[in-house]
Design a protein around this motif. Sequence first.
Motif, short mmCIF file in Angstrom:
data_model
loop_
_atom_site.label_atom_id
_atom_site.label_comp_id
_atom_site.label_asym_id
_atom_site.label_seq_id
_atom_site.Cartn_x
_atom_site.Cartn_y
_atom_site.Cartn_z
N THR A 184 0.83 -1.21 0.00
CA THR A 184 0.00 0.00 0.00
C THR A 184 0.86 1.25 0.00
OG1 THR A 184 -1.97 -0.97 1.01
CG2 THR A 184 -1.59 1.36 1.43
N GLN A 185 1.89 1.28 0.84
CA GLN A 185 2.76 2.45 0.91
C GLN A 185 3.56 2.63 -0.38
OE1 GLN A 185 2.38 4.59 3.40
NE2 GLN A 185 0.86 3.16 4.22
N ALA A 186 3.97 1.53 -1.00
CA ALA A 186 4.69 1.63 -2.28
C ALA A 186 3.77 2.16 -3.38
CB ALA A 186 5.24 0.26 -2.66
N MET A 187 2.51 1.73 -3.36
CA MET A 187 1.56 2.23 -4.35
C MET A 187 1.29 3.72 -4.15
SD MET A 187 -0.93 -1.12 -4.35
CE MET A 187 -2.27 -0.43 -5.32
N ALA A 194 -3.59 -8.58 -5.61
CA ALA A 194 -4.43 -7.38 -5.61
C ALA A 194 -3.65 -6.16 -6.07
CB ALA A 194 -4.99 -7.14 -4.20
N ALA A 195 -2.40 -6.04 -5.62
CA ALA A 195 -1.57 -4.91 -6.05
C ALA A 195 -1.30 -4.97 -7.55
CB ALA A 195 -0.26 -4.91 -5.26
N GLY A 196 -0.99 -6.17 -8.06
CA GLY A 196 -0.74 -6.31 -9.49
C GLY A 196 -1.97 -5.99 -10.33
N ILE A 197 -3.13 -6.48 -9.90
CA ILE A 197 -4.38 -6.20 -10.63
C ILE A 197 -4.69 -4.70 -10.59
CG2 ILE A 197 -6.88 -6.58 -10.61
CD1 ILE A 197 -6.30 -9.42 -9.61
N SER A 198 -4.46 -4.08 -9.43
CA SER A 198 -4.72 -2.64 -9.30
C SER A 198 -3.82 -1.83 -10.24
CB SER A 198 -4.49 -2.19 -7.86
OG SER A 198 -5.37 -2.85 -6.97
N LEU A 199 -2.54 -2.21 -10.33
CA LEU A 199 -1.62 -1.52 -11.24
C LEU A 199 -2.06 -1.68 -12.69
CD1 LEU A 199 1.82 -2.38 -9.63
CD2 LEU A 199 0.87 -0.09 -9.91
N ALA A 200 -2.41 -2.91 -13.07
CA ALA A 200 -2.83 -3.16 -14.45
C ALA A 200 -4.12 -2.40 -14.77
CB ALA A 200 -3.02 -4.66 -14.67
N SER A 260 -2.54 8.05 -11.74
CA SER A 260 -2.38 8.27 -10.30
C SER A 260 -3.73 8.33 -9.59
CB SER A 260 -1.59 9.56 -10.05
OG SER A 260 -2.36 10.72 -10.37
N ILE A 261 -4.72 8.95 -10.23
CA ILE A 261 -6.05 9.03 -9.63
C ILE A 261 -6.67 7.64 -9.51
CG2 ILE A 261 -8.39 9.89 -9.96
CD1 ILE A 261 -6.54 12.05 -9.06
N ALA A 262 -6.55 6.85 -10.57
CA ALA A 262 -7.13 5.50 -10.55
C ALA A 262 -6.41 4.60 -9.56
CB ALA A 262 -7.07 4.89 -11.95
N LEU A 263 -5.08 4.69 -9.52
CA LEU A 263 -4.32 3.84 -8.61
C LEU A 263 -4.56 4.21 -7.15
CD1 LEU A 263 -2.28 1.54 -8.32
CD2 LEU A 263 -0.45 3.23 -8.49
N GLU A 264 -4.67 5.50 -6.87
CA GLU A 264 -4.91 5.93 -5.48
C GLU A 264 -6.21 5.36 -4.94
OE1 GLU A 264 -4.99 9.97 -2.72
OE2 GLU A 264 -5.26 10.12 -4.89
N SER A 265 -7.20 5.20 -5.80
CA SER A 265 -8.49 4.67 -5.32
C SER A 265 -8.38 3.23 -4.84
CB SER A 265 -9.53 4.76 -6.45
OG SER A 265 -9.20 3.88 -7.51
N ALA A 266 -7.33 2.50 -5.29
CA ALA A 266 -7.19 1.09 -4.92
C ALA A 266 -6.00 0.84 -4.00
CB ALA A 266 -7.04 0.25 -6.18
N CYS A 267 -5.29 1.88 -3.60
CA CYS A 267 -4.07 1.69 -2.80
C CYS A 267 -4.33 0.98 -1.48
CB CYS A 267 -3.42 3.05 -2.52
SG CYS A 267 -2.41 3.69 -3.86
N VAL A 268 -5.48 1.19 -0.88
CA VAL A 268 -5.74 0.66 0.45
C VAL A 268 -6.10 -0.83 0.43
CG1 VAL A 268 -8.22 1.09 0.60
CG2 VAL A 268 -6.80 1.34 2.64
#
Length: 276
Positions: free
Chosen positions: A36-39, A94-100, A123-131
């Motif tokens: 989460t922190q890396a994202m 989950a992190a990989g799917i969020s990045l893709a 960045s907007i799309a990725l931030e929504s899934a960072c948590v």
Amino acid sequence: MNPFRLLGDLAHVAAKCILIWSIHWNKSAEGISFLTQAMYALVFVARYLDVALRFTSIYNTVFKVLYIISAFYVLGLMRWIYLRTPEGRMAWQAAGISLAAACLFSIVFNYRFNLTEVLWSFSIALESACVIPQLILLRETTVPTVITSHYLLALGSYRALYLLNWIWRYVSENVVDPIAVVCGIIQTALYLDFAWVYYSRQRVKLRGGLLVDSEDYKRGWIVRWLSGKDSQLLEPLCRDSIPTDEEDVLEGLISLPPDVELHAPADNSEAPPAPR
């Protein structure tokens, strides 16, 4: 200056400061998702890449630099200084799917197809899934966490103030940002689930290096949908399981080896009282 945006930015920086303080205070990064922190760090780099290319205002530059420095400082603490919780396969997936998904979203939905705008949409799309990795970590493990209610309050204030910021901009400027609004609603829903998991499960927490607040565990509705299975959690030690009277103590002695003899204490009722 939009007051809700200013307060929202301050709340976001405060959340990072509280997290850093909590890590240093407890000398641990347990229970915090490194993914989460890396994202978040990737979000800030992608969104604020223009800080080195153009100058808008002192306020804009200071806050962008603070976001980037704080994000990488947290990563440094977790990577090289304090212990952190290893994350399972589900969190990495989950992190990989969020990045893709964020990459695909930024290519399809953007206001101009150039590097700056695509990175901003990413960045907007990725931030929504960072948590999401953080939610999975809280759900799957029973390790103590240094996350505090103050950190959650600051994050919640940040999202609430930005919701008010969108309303302010629509009323005063007649401006609506569909990408930011849609992703912000998703992020707000995940933050609410994060708060629900934290408060209803009451994770074993670290406070000043001590373990406290071990209670029953539950899980959030979004993570339940994402994972599709119950987590295997350890039952906490209950106060009722501790012997409180002589009968409980005697029952606990039954398991002693047969060659161990129990002796009653000597009767010293007639012994002279000890000198004061």
